[in-house]
Design a protein around this motif. Structure first.
Motif, mmCIF file in Angstrom:
data_model
loop_
_atom_site.group_PDB
_atom_site.id
_atom_site.type_symbol
_atom_site.label_atom_id
_atom_site.label_comp_id
_atom_site.label_asym_id
_atom_site.label_seq_id
_atom_site.Cartn_x
_atom_site.Cartn_y
_atom_site.Cartn_z
ATOM 1 N N LEU A 152 -42.717 41.757 -72.291
ATOM 2 C CA LEU A 152 -42.126 40.949 -71.229
ATOM 3 C C LEU A 152 -40.779 40.371 -71.658
ATOM 4 C CD1 LEU A 152 -42.314 39.600 -68.452
ATOM 5 C CD2 LEU A 152 -43.561 37.721 -69.554
ATOM 6 N N THR A 153 -40.688 39.892 -72.896
ATOM 7 C CA THR A 153 -39.427 39.332 -73.387
ATOM 8 C C THR A 153 -38.305 40.368 -73.336
ATOM 9 O OG1 THR A 153 -40.580 37.795 -74.852
ATOM 10 C CG2 THR A 153 -38.282 38.272 -75.370
ATOM 11 N N THR A 154 -38.626 41.600 -73.687
ATOM 12 C CA THR A 154 -37.636 42.673 -73.626
ATOM 13 C C THR A 154 -37.140 42.879 -72.198
ATOM 14 O OG1 THR A 154 -38.711 43.772 -75.486
ATOM 15 C CG2 THR A 154 -37.199 45.094 -74.163
ATOM 16 N N VAL A 155 -38.075 42.953 -71.272
ATOM 17 C CA VAL A 155 -37.712 43.188 -69.866
ATOM 18 C C VAL A 155 -36.864 42.040 -69.330
ATOM 19 C CG1 VAL A 155 -38.623 43.475 -67.527
ATOM 20 C CG2 VAL A 155 -39.738 44.617 -69.450
ATOM 21 N N THR A 156 -37.296 40.801 -69.612
ATOM 22 C CA THR A 156 -36.555 39.663 -69.059
ATOM 23 C C THR A 156 -35.171 39.523 -69.686
ATOM 24 O OG1 THR A 156 -37.673 38.206 -70.654
ATOM 25 C CG2 THR A 156 -38.640 38.381 -68.467
ATOM 26 N N ASP A 157 -35.065 39.779 -70.985
ATOM 27 C CA ASP A 157 -33.752 39.707 -71.625
ATOM 28 C C ASP A 157 -32.803 40.760 -71.071
ATOM 29 O OD1 ASP A 157 -34.490 37.584 -73.148
ATOM 30 O OD2 ASP A 157 -34.730 38.691 -75.019
ATOM 31 N N VAL A 158 -33.295 41.986 -70.991
ATOM 32 C CA VAL A 158 -32.454 43.072 -70.479
ATOM 33 C C VAL A 158 -32.062 42.803 -69.030
ATOM 34 C CG1 VAL A 158 -32.424 45.525 -69.853
ATOM 35 C CG2 VAL A 158 -33.344 44.805 -72.072
ATOM 36 N N ALA A 159 -33.051 42.380 -68.209
ATOM 37 C CA ALA A 159 -32.760 42.105 -66.799
ATOM 38 C C ALA A 159 -31.779 40.949 -66.660
ATOM 39 C CB ALA A 159 -34.056 41.792 -66.053
ATOM 40 N N GLY A 160 -31.983 39.901 -67.438
ATOM 41 C CA GLY A 160 -31.097 38.743 -67.351
ATOM 42 C C GLY A 160 -29.682 39.058 -67.787
ATOM 43 N N PHE A 161 -29.540 39.701 -68.936
ATOM 44 C CA PHE A 161 -28.209 40.033 -69.440
ATOM 45 C C PHE A 161 -27.494 41.005 -68.507
ATOM 46 C CE2 PHE A 161 -29.878 39.308 -74.027
ATOM 47 C CZ PHE A 161 -29.770 37.936 -73.838
ATOM 48 N N PHE A 162 -28.224 42.044 -68.071
ATOM 49 C CA PHE A 162 -27.578 43.091 -67.258
ATOM 50 C C PHE A 162 -27.155 42.534 -65.898
ATOM 51 C CE2 PHE A 162 -27.202 46.881 -64.672
ATOM 52 C CZ PHE A 162 -26.593 47.772 -65.542
ATOM 53 N N SER A 163 -28.039 41.738 -65.277
ATOM 54 C CA SER A 163 -27.686 41.211 -63.956
ATOM 55 C C SER A 163 -26.508 40.246 -64.055
ATOM 56 C CB SER A 163 -28.894 40.499 -63.327
ATOM 57 O OG SER A 163 -29.312 39.424 -64.141
ATOM 58 N N PHE A 164 -26.514 39.363 -65.023
ATOM 59 C CA PHE A 164 -25.439 38.375 -65.137
ATOM 60 C C PHE A 164 -24.105 39.040 -65.489
ATOM 61 C CE2 PHE A 164 -23.500 34.823 -67.827
ATOM 62 C CZ PHE A 164 -22.941 34.199 -66.726
ATOM 63 N N LEU A 165 -24.116 39.852 -66.544
ATOM 64 C CA LEU A 165 -22.876 40.481 -66.970
ATOM 65 C C LEU A 165 -22.416 41.559 -66.001
ATOM 66 C CD1 LEU A 165 -23.580 40.694 -70.809
ATOM 67 C CD2 LEU A 165 -22.168 39.016 -69.578
ATOM 68 N N GLY A 166 -23.373 42.267 -65.388
ATOM 69 C CA GLY A 166 -23.008 43.289 -64.412
ATOM 70 C C GLY A 166 -22.352 42.688 -63.187
ATOM 71 N N ILE A 167 -22.919 41.601 -62.678
ATOM 72 C CA ILE A 167 -22.329 40.950 -61.520
ATOM 73 C C ILE A 167 -20.973 40.338 -61.885
ATOM 74 C CG2 ILE A 167 -22.620 39.027 -59.904
ATOM 75 C CD1 ILE A 167 -25.652 39.540 -60.067
ATOM 76 N N ALA A 168 -20.885 39.771 -63.086
ATOM 77 C CA ALA A 168 -19.600 39.200 -63.536
ATOM 78 C C ALA A 168 -18.523 40.273 -63.606
ATOM 79 C CB ALA A 168 -19.787 38.523 -64.895
ATOM 80 N N THR A 169 -18.904 41.452 -64.078
ATOM 81 C CA THR A 169 -17.922 42.553 -64.162
ATOM 82 C C THR A 169 -17.497 42.994 -62.782
ATOM 83 O OG1 THR A 169 -18.902 43.296 -66.247
ATOM 84 C CG2 THR A 169 -17.532 44.873 -65.048
ATOM 85 N N ALA A 170 -18.490 43.119 -61.873
ATOM 86 C CA ALA A 170 -18.171 43.557 -60.511
ATOM 87 C C ALA A 170 -17.318 42.536 -59.758
ATOM 88 C CB ALA A 170 -19.474 43.830 -59.751
ATOM 89 N N LEU A 171 -17.533 41.232 -60.051
ATOM 90 C CA LEU A 171 -16.790 40.186 -59.335
ATOM 91 C C LEU A 171 -15.784 39.495 -60.245
ATOM 92 C CD1 LEU A 171 -19.789 38.534 -57.383
ATOM 93 C CD2 LEU A 171 -18.229 40.334 -56.604
ATOM 94 N N SER A 172 -15.291 40.243 -61.218
ATOM 95 C CA SER A 172 -14.367 39.643 -62.176
ATOM 96 C C SER A 172 -13.101 39.096 -61.545
ATOM 97 C CB SER A 172 -13.981 40.674 -63.260
ATOM 98 O OG SER A 172 -13.389 41.816 -62.636
#
Length: 434
Positions: free
Chosen positions: A411-431
């Motif tokens: 679960l920790t792996t899934v939540t870390d990957v999901a959290g990092f990817f969603s935050f950084l991915g959205i930041a990149t898209a809306l940079s």
């Protein structure tokens, strides 16, 4: 001198008899070699009262320090399931020494119990139950109960010549019936039965559903193998819940607080290496957005916020789902319903937390774009985390694996990957808004 020893023995006996829990706690403070003479001298009934409150490690060490006669009496005095659990924890050589002390019938019954799968009804059942035929009288049954001093018996079982279960007789009905009354007139059909291969959570559900103190265990041919007593089930479920806590974080079920360091290292190291691999996986996700982080350093500061919130959301869903599976409130068939529920919970809680987070980030950074990015990421990551927390144990159960086994690591792996990817991915898209 003899009178002084007799007085000490009398005081020990009184203390162990009237305060078995406190006696066990005090006994654990002494070395097994010093404790063994005390347990050798105490009456067997007194020893049995205290023995069940000893921690497994102390009980295992003390058992091998007792003299052979007391060890034999103790093993025979324990419930069959308790005896099997005790022997199963010992080293092979010690287990063989103990089994050799037992009569042939007891030895065969124990060996059969040890062949059943872990956490199954067969491992918990007591095969030394009283069996009678329908032609036996109530007076004869009461005489046998008195002769065997069967204090824990709540009901007796009626079988035919082939050992097929015919019915059960409650002790109250037995005592109130006439001495010449036959058991076939007093017996009633069993309210529930169970197979020796059924898991203990199913046993718990059956006992709770029918409000039973004892549950007969039958083989595929309907022959009576033994019975499970409610106190033994409670003890097994308590032990299982505690070992589930260990398994969820990658610790072996066999490890105890006082186990040897080598055992702890051997049992934990594999999952530590697995956890390291998953940590590198999460780090690689962050590495994909290195340029974005270098450009907007505030993102690095806020990464733990997103990961921490999604981790908490996933842990809540995991705990609820694990409890439902353990108590048989849910099965794999409820997967879709549970998934939809967690989507709703994750999205709703995510939106509420995202609003608070966005306000805080805006006050801190003065950037409306950054506040919007972390708000959207919080909703996405918490929704994914809730779904993962519910689905990880269900998927493991569907694959016939232990649902508690290192669930938190996955679960920790899934939540870390999901959290990092969603935050950084959205930041990149809306940079352009940052």
């Amino acid at each position: 001198m003899d009178s002084a020893n007799a007085a000490v023995a009398a005081l020990n006996g009184r203390f162990f008899t009237e305060y078995p829990v406190e006696a066990a706690r005090q006994a654990e403070k002494l070395p097994s070699a010093e404790l063994a003479p005390v347990y050798n001298a105490l009456p067997l009934d007194t020893v049995l009262r205290s023995w069940r409150y000893l921690t497994p490690l102390v009980a295992d060490e003390l058992l091998m320090q007792l003299n052979q006669e007391r060890r034999r009496e103790l093993l025979l005095g324990l419930d069959m399931a308790e005896c099997a659990q005790q022997l199963n924890r010992l080293r092979k050589v010690d287990r063989e020494l103990c089994v050799e002390l037992l009569p042939e019938t007891e030895r065969a019954a124990l060996e059969q119990l040890l062949t059943y799968p872990e956490r199954s009804a067969g491992r918990m059942m007591d095969s030394r139950i009283l069996r009678f035929t329908g032609d036996d009288t109530a007076g004869y049954a009461l005489t046998q109960l008195q002769r065997r001093r069967a204090r824990k018996v709540r009901q007796i079982y009626v079988v035919n010549a082939e050992q097929h279960l015919q019915g059960v007789v409650d002790i109250q009905d037995l005592a109130l019936g006439g001495h010449s009354q036959r058991l076939q007139q007093l017996m009633r059909p069993p309210r529930a039965i169970i197979s020796p291969f059924d898991p203990i959570d199913q046993v718990a559900g059956t006992l709770a559903e029918h409000y039973l103190e004892m549950l007969p265990v039958l083989d595929v041919n309907g022959c009576l193998l033994g019975a499970i007593r409610h106190p033994m089930l409670v003890q097994s479920l308590r032990d299982e819940s505690l070992t589930d806590m260990q398994a969820m974080v990658g610790v072996s079920r066999e490890e105890r607080a006082l186990s040897s360091p080598w055992l702890a290292v051997r049992k934990r190291l594999l999952w530590m290496q697995v956890n390291l691999g998953t940590a590198f996986l999460a780090a690689s996700v962050v590495g994909l957005f290195e340029a974005t982080i270098a450009q907007f350093t505030a993102l690095a500061v806020l990464l733990p916020v997103v990961a921490g919130q999604s981790g908490n959301a996933g842990a809540q869903a995991l705990a609820v789902t694990m409890r439902g599976l353990a108590l048989r409130e849910i099965t794999v068939a409820h997967a879709l319903r549970i998934l939809l529920k967690e989507v709703a919970v994750g999205a709703t809680n995510g939106a509420a937390v995202a609003l608070t987070t966005a306000i805080g980030v805006y006050v801190w950074s003065g950037s409306a774009g950054l506040a919007m990015v972390i708000g959207i990421a919080m909703v996405m990551s918490m929704t994914i985390a809730c779904c993962a927390g519910a689905m990880v144990p269900i998927i493991l159960t569907r694959l016939r694996q232990d649902p508690a086994q290192s669930a938190s690591i996955v679960l920790t792996t899934v939540t870390d990957v999901a959290g990092f990817f969603s935050f950084l991915g959205i930041a990149t898209a809306l940079s352009h808004l940052l």
